[in-house]
Write an enzyme that holds these catalytic residues in place. Sequence first.
Site, PDB file in Angstrom:
ATOM      1  N   SER A 217      -1.584 -17.222 -19.513  1.00  0.00           N
ATOM      2  CA  SER A 217      -0.393 -17.823 -18.921  1.00  0.00           C
ATOM      3  C   SER A 217       0.717 -17.719 -19.949  1.00  0.00           C
ATOM      4  O   SER A 217       0.552 -18.182 -21.087  1.00  0.00           O
ATOM      5  CB  SER A 217      -0.658 -19.291 -18.557  1.00  0.00           C
TER       6      SER A 217
ATOM      7  N   ARG B  42     -14.519 -23.089 -18.218  1.00  0.00           N
ATOM      8  CA  ARG B  42     -13.708 -24.254 -18.582  1.00  0.00           C
ATOM      9  C   ARG B  42     -14.484 -25.124 -19.570  1.00  0.00           C
ATOM     10  O   ARG B  42     -15.321 -25.932 -19.196  1.00  0.00           O
ATOM     11  CB  ARG B  42     -13.337 -25.048 -17.320  1.00  0.00           C
TER      12      ARG B  42
ATOM     13  N   ARG C  23      -9.705 -29.370 -25.334  1.00  0.00           N
ATOM     14  CA  ARG C  23      -9.106 -30.046 -24.181  1.00  0.00           C
ATOM     15  C   ARG C  23     -10.140 -30.948 -23.524  1.00  0.00           C
ATOM     16  O   ARG C  23     -11.279 -30.539 -23.296  1.00  0.00           O
ATOM     17  CB  ARG C  23      -8.577 -29.033 -23.162  1.00  0.00           C
TER      18      ARG C  23
ATOM     19  N   ARG D  76     -12.707 -16.676 -21.857  1.00  0.00           N
ATOM     20  CA  ARG D  76     -12.562 -16.103 -20.511  1.00  0.00           C
ATOM     21  C   ARG D  76     -12.609 -14.580 -20.551  1.00  0.00           C
ATOM     22  O   ARG D  76     -13.074 -13.952 -19.601  1.00  0.00           O
ATOM     23  CB  ARG D  76     -11.273 -16.604 -19.865  1.00  0.00           C
TER      24      ARG D  76
ATOM     25  N   GLU E  12      -7.649 -16.767 -13.747  1.00  0.00           N
ATOM     26  CA  GLU E  12      -6.633 -16.808 -14.801  1.00  0.00           C
ATOM     27  C   GLU E  12      -7.241 -16.541 -16.177  1.00  0.00           C
ATOM     28  O   GLU E  12      -8.272 -17.097 -16.533  1.00  0.00           O
ATOM     29  CB  GLU E  12      -5.958 -18.173 -14.821  1.00  0.00           C
TER      30      GLU E  12
END
Length: 425
Positions: free
Chosen positions: A351, A276, A261, A390, A348
Site C-alpha cells: 500500500s 496477518r 500490530r 506476504r 494486498e
Amino acid sequence: MHDIRFIRDNPEAFDAGLSRRGLASLAAHLIALDEERRAATTSVQVAQSRRNEASKLIGAAMAKGDKDGAEAIKAEVAALKDQMPALEARADELATKLKEALEIIPNLPGADVPDGGGEEDNVEVSRWGDARVFDFTPKEHADIAPALGMDFETGTRLSGARFTFLRGGMARLHRALGQFMLDVQTGEHGYAECNPPVLVGDDAMYGTDKLPKFAEDSFNTTNGRWLIPTSEVSLTASVMGELLDEAALPMRLTALTLCFRSEAGAAGRDTRGFIRQHQFEKCELVSIVRPEDSEAEHQRMVRAAETILERLNLPYRKLLLCTGDMGFGARKTYDLEVWLPGQGAFREISSCSNTGDFQARRMSTRYRVAGERRTEFVHTLNGSGLAVGRTLVAVIENYQNADGSVTVPEALRPYMGGVQVISPN
C-alpha cells in the site's frame, strides 16, 4: 493534522472533503471552537498588557506623591494577577480541545480519488503478468508450508495466535526476500538504507498519525514506548521538528525491520496461515518532498514496489483506493494485490500513500524555500516495497510443485546460495 486557518477560509470545501469520507460536517463546530479559543487568548493578552502597563504607573504615581492613586493601581494589578491563572487555564483548555478535535479527523481525499464506501468501490488501474496454469490443483500456503518449515504450532505455543516460527528453508527464503527487496530499492531506486529503532515514543507515533486514534492497534511497552507498526513511523519521524534545506529534498529512505500490530480491528480475519501476523517484516519506503513534487513521487514509489513483484514474476493488479477504503492519514493511496492461486484471489501486498502535509503539520517539519525567507511544510509519502511475509506466501503458492516442494524464483537464488528448490523435510 488539519490547518484551522484553511478550515476558516474554506469551510464548504472542508466539509465537502469530509462528506466524501462519509463523515458529517464539522467546519462550523471547529470554527466556533477556534473563535472561542482566540477570544480567550485575547483576554489573556489584554490582561497581561494592562497588568504591565499598570505596574509602570505605580512608580509614576508614587513619584508624584499620589499615594491613593498608587494604592488603587496596586489593587488593580493584584486583581489582574488573581484573574490571570483562570484566564490562562481557559485559553489552554480551549486550545487543547481544538487540537484534540482536529487530530482525530482524517486527511481529506485528493480530487482524483474515486468516491466509494469500501473496497468494492476501489478502481483497478492495471494488471501485470499471467497466472500460472497448473497441471494439478494448487494448494493454499498454509497447507504446503508446514512441511517446508513454516511452524505455526510452535509459534502459537511460544507467543499465542498469529505468531509463526520459521525453520530451515522457509527461514532462509524469508531472509532472502527481505535482502533482495532492500538491494533493489537502494541500488536501483535511490532509497537510502536505514536501520531505525523499532521502539519509539509518543511523539513519533503521534507525528505519523498513529496516535491517538489507533493506539489499540499497536503494542505499548511497560516503559511507555511503542513497538512500531511499520518503520514508516521511525523513518518519517526522523525529520520531526526539523527545518530542512530545499536542496536536501527529495529524501528517500528505506528500512527492512520487524513490525508489530495488535490487529485489534481485524478480529476473525485471516486467522489461518501467514497472511496477518502480530510480528512481521517489511521493506518500507518513505519519501519527504516538496509539495509540487509529491504526486510524481507517489507514482515513482508505486513503481518501485511493482518492480519487486515483476522481478519475482508474481502476477498482480494495481488499485486506486476509493475514499471509503483509504487509511486515516492518506489523501491518495494505491494498493498492489498479488495473485494467490491457492486462494484463487488477489491479496494486498503493498500500500503506497501520499499524505500531503498531513503528517508534516503534526511533526512540525518544514523546509526553507531556496533563495527566500519563507518556509513550507514538506509532503510525506510511505509505502511497502514489499511486505516480506506476504511475498513469501505469494512465492509459495505461485511456485509450488505437485510433490509439495517450492521452486525458488531465479531472482532469489543468489541469496539462497544457489538453492533452486525447497523440499519437504
